[in-house]
Design a protein around this motif. Sequence first.
Motif, PDB file in Angstrom:
ATOM      1  N   HIS A 105       0.796  -1.231   0.000  1.00 60.22           N
ATOM      2  CA  HIS A 105       0.000   0.000   0.000  1.00 60.22           C
ATOM      3  C   HIS A 105       0.826   1.277   0.000  1.00 60.22           C
ATOM      4  O   HIS A 105       0.273   2.368  -0.128  1.00 60.22           O
ATOM      5  CB  HIS A 105      -0.907   0.024   1.231  1.00 60.22           C
ATOM      6  N   ARG A 106       2.140   1.195   0.092  1.00 59.29           N
ATOM      7  CA  ARG A 106       2.954   2.379   0.367  1.00 59.29           C
ATOM      8  C   ARG A 106       3.200   3.267  -0.855  1.00 59.29           C
ATOM      9  O   ARG A 106       3.684   4.390  -0.715  1.00 59.29           O
ATOM     10  CB  ARG A 106       4.294   1.957   0.987  1.00 59.29           C
ATOM     11  N   ARG A 107       2.872   2.813  -2.051  1.00 57.44           N
ATOM     12  CA  ARG A 107       3.086   3.632  -3.250  1.00 57.44           C
ATOM     13  C   ARG A 107       1.791   3.814  -4.043  1.00 57.44           C
ATOM     14  O   ARG A 107       1.819   4.020  -5.248  1.00 57.44           O
ATOM     15  CB  ARG A 107       4.181   2.997  -4.124  1.00 57.44           C
ATOM     16  N   LEU A 108       0.662   3.756  -3.346  1.00 60.36           N
ATOM     17  CA  LEU A 108      -0.637   3.918  -3.987  1.00 60.36           C
ATOM     18  C   LEU A 108      -1.311   5.173  -3.460  1.00 60.36           C
ATOM     19  O   LEU A 108      -1.360   5.401  -2.245  1.00 60.36           O
ATOM     20  CB  LEU A 108      -1.521   2.702  -3.729  1.00 60.36           C
ATOM     21  N   ALA A 131      -5.500   5.052   5.615  1.00 56.79           N
ATOM     22  CA  ALA A 131      -4.980   6.400   5.834  1.00 56.79           C
ATOM     23  C   ALA A 131      -3.794   6.683   4.921  1.00 56.79           C
ATOM     24  O   ALA A 131      -3.632   7.803   4.426  1.00 56.79           O
ATOM     25  CB  ALA A 131      -4.576   6.568   7.296  1.00 56.79           C
ATOM     26  N   ALA A 132      -2.966   5.676   4.662  1.00 54.61           N
ATOM     27  CA  ALA A 132      -1.813   5.859   3.775  1.00 54.61           C
ATOM     28  C   ALA A 132      -2.270   6.147   2.352  1.00 54.61           C
ATOM     29  O   ALA A 132      -1.800   7.093   1.715  1.00 54.61           O
ATOM     30  CB  ALA A 132      -0.922   4.621   3.814  1.00 54.61           C
ATOM     31  N   VAL A 133      -3.204   5.358   1.846  1.00 51.56           N
ATOM     32  CA  VAL A 133      -3.678   5.523   0.472  1.00 51.56           C
ATOM     33  C   VAL A 133      -4.415   6.855   0.313  1.00 51.56           C
ATOM     34  O   VAL A 133      -4.258   7.547  -0.710  1.00 51.56           O
ATOM     35  CB  VAL A 133      -4.575   4.339   0.057  1.00 51.56           C
ATOM     36  N   LEU A 157     -10.040  -1.611   3.745  1.00 51.80           N
ATOM     37  CA  LEU A 157      -8.657  -1.743   4.193  1.00 51.80           C
ATOM     38  C   LEU A 157      -8.569  -1.483   5.687  1.00 51.80           C
ATOM     39  O   LEU A 157      -9.423  -0.795   6.262  1.00 51.80           O
ATOM     40  CB  LEU A 157      -7.779  -0.735   3.459  1.00 51.80           C
ATOM     41  N   ASP A 158      -7.522  -2.012   6.321  1.00 49.84           N
ATOM     42  CA  ASP A 158      -7.358  -1.688   7.737  1.00 49.84           C
ATOM     43  C   ASP A 158      -7.022  -0.202   7.847  1.00 49.84           C
ATOM     44  O   ASP A 158      -6.555   0.423   6.888  1.00 49.84           O
ATOM     45  CB  ASP A 158      -6.305  -2.576   8.405  1.00 49.84           C
ATOM     46  N   PRO A 159      -7.305   0.414   8.998  1.00 47.77           N
ATOM     47  CA  PRO A 159      -7.211   1.874   9.114  1.00 47.77           C
ATOM     48  C   PRO A 159      -5.858   2.464   8.710  1.00 47.77           C
ATOM     49  O   PRO A 159      -5.807   3.522   8.070  1.00 47.77           O
ATOM     50  CB  PRO A 159      -7.510   2.130  10.596  1.00 47.77           C
ATOM     51  N   VAL A 182     -12.720   3.559  -2.828  1.00 46.10           N
ATOM     52  CA  VAL A 182     -11.568   3.189  -2.003  1.00 46.10           C
ATOM     53  C   VAL A 182     -12.031   2.725  -0.624  1.00 46.10           C
ATOM     54  O   VAL A 182     -11.536   1.727  -0.090  1.00 46.10           O
ATOM     55  CB  VAL A 182     -10.576   4.359  -1.898  1.00 46.10           C
ATOM     56  N   HIS A 183     -13.006   3.415  -0.044  1.00 46.60           N
ATOM     57  CA  HIS A 183     -13.535   2.976   1.255  1.00 46.60           C
ATOM     58  C   HIS A 183     -14.148   1.581   1.161  1.00 46.60           C
ATOM     59  O   HIS A 183     -14.084   0.800   2.123  1.00 46.60           O
ATOM     60  CB  HIS A 183     -14.563   3.973   1.775  1.00 46.60           C
ATOM     61  N   SER A 184     -14.735   1.249   0.026  1.00 53.16           N
ATOM     62  CA  SER A 184     -15.399  -0.062  -0.116  1.00 53.16           C
ATOM     63  C   SER A 184     -14.408  -1.222  -0.107  1.00 53.16           C
ATOM     64  O   SER A 184     -14.817  -2.382   0.047  1.00 53.16           O
ATOM     65  CB  SER A 184     -16.207  -0.098  -1.420  1.00 53.16           C
ATOM     66  N   LEU A 185     -13.119  -0.939  -0.239  1.00 54.94           N
ATOM     67  CA  LEU A 185     -12.112  -2.007  -0.202  1.00 54.94           C
ATOM     68  C   LEU A 185     -11.921  -2.542   1.203  1.00 54.94           C
ATOM     69  O   LEU A 185     -11.310  -3.606   1.393  1.00 54.94           O
ATOM     70  CB  LEU A 185     -10.773  -1.480  -0.738  1.00 54.94           C
TER      71      LEU A 185
END
Length: 257
Positions: A208-211, A240-242, A234-236, A229-232
């Motif tokens: 997730h660090r380069r998206l 927050a990174a994306v 992802l863990d918090p 993106v919220h529908s994916l």
Amino acid sequence: MMNTPLPVIDAHVHCGILDRSSPQSFEVYARQAAATDIGGVAIFSPVMEIYDRYDPSFVDTPAWRRRRMQSNAYLLSLKPVGHTVYPYFFIWNDFAVDQLSAAHCGIKWHRHADEPVYRYHDPRCRSALDEIRRRGLPVVLEEEFDHTVRFIRELADGIRVIIPHLGMLNGGFRSIAEAGLWAQENVWADTALADRSEIREYLSVYGHRRLLFGSDFPFGDPNSELRKVHSLQLDPAKLAAVLGGNFIRLQSRIDRS
């Protein structure tokens, strides 16, 4: 002590006032994004404020150069309440990096297959890339597949390259993956108009660090792209990174001196 949540940053927005083909001023974007928690916006000029995309034989003129400067000035002038604007410089074949300022936060490098071509063999192209590299500016690269591969493998050493739409308009997500580009540490991606399944695959394989989250306004709607993106689910920390943390980290490496 409570942690302050990072702002959501839309890393892919086109705004201008010279191209009247569709409503795309920042005010229109802000109205569309009003119901979201987007607090930062990376903005590029619309293509038709930079060159005539409908003329494959396009020849640059002083009038077009003035148009580009006007478009760039509009982005630099934006100081809206409630949003942080990150203006990107849309580069064309005059390779006018002398117009870059400390306020610029990145470079837009864009064309489609049926449009005028970049003059990669022009010595000014290499000089411009040297200046972009020196400043540490990221480049949002939307190009044909072969040019994308060449740009990253031969021209962009030491430059962070963002491939928009998860490669949809750069030859496709799968072609970029098979070329090994997503695995390169200097190659980033944005989610603008990308398919959920490809976003999930990217996250699974490359992390997730380069998206970056992006909407592609006015072609995409910031509300629906953010919901995607919220529908994916992802863990918090990854979410927050994306949605903003990765973009802030990208900006932190720019040389403002």
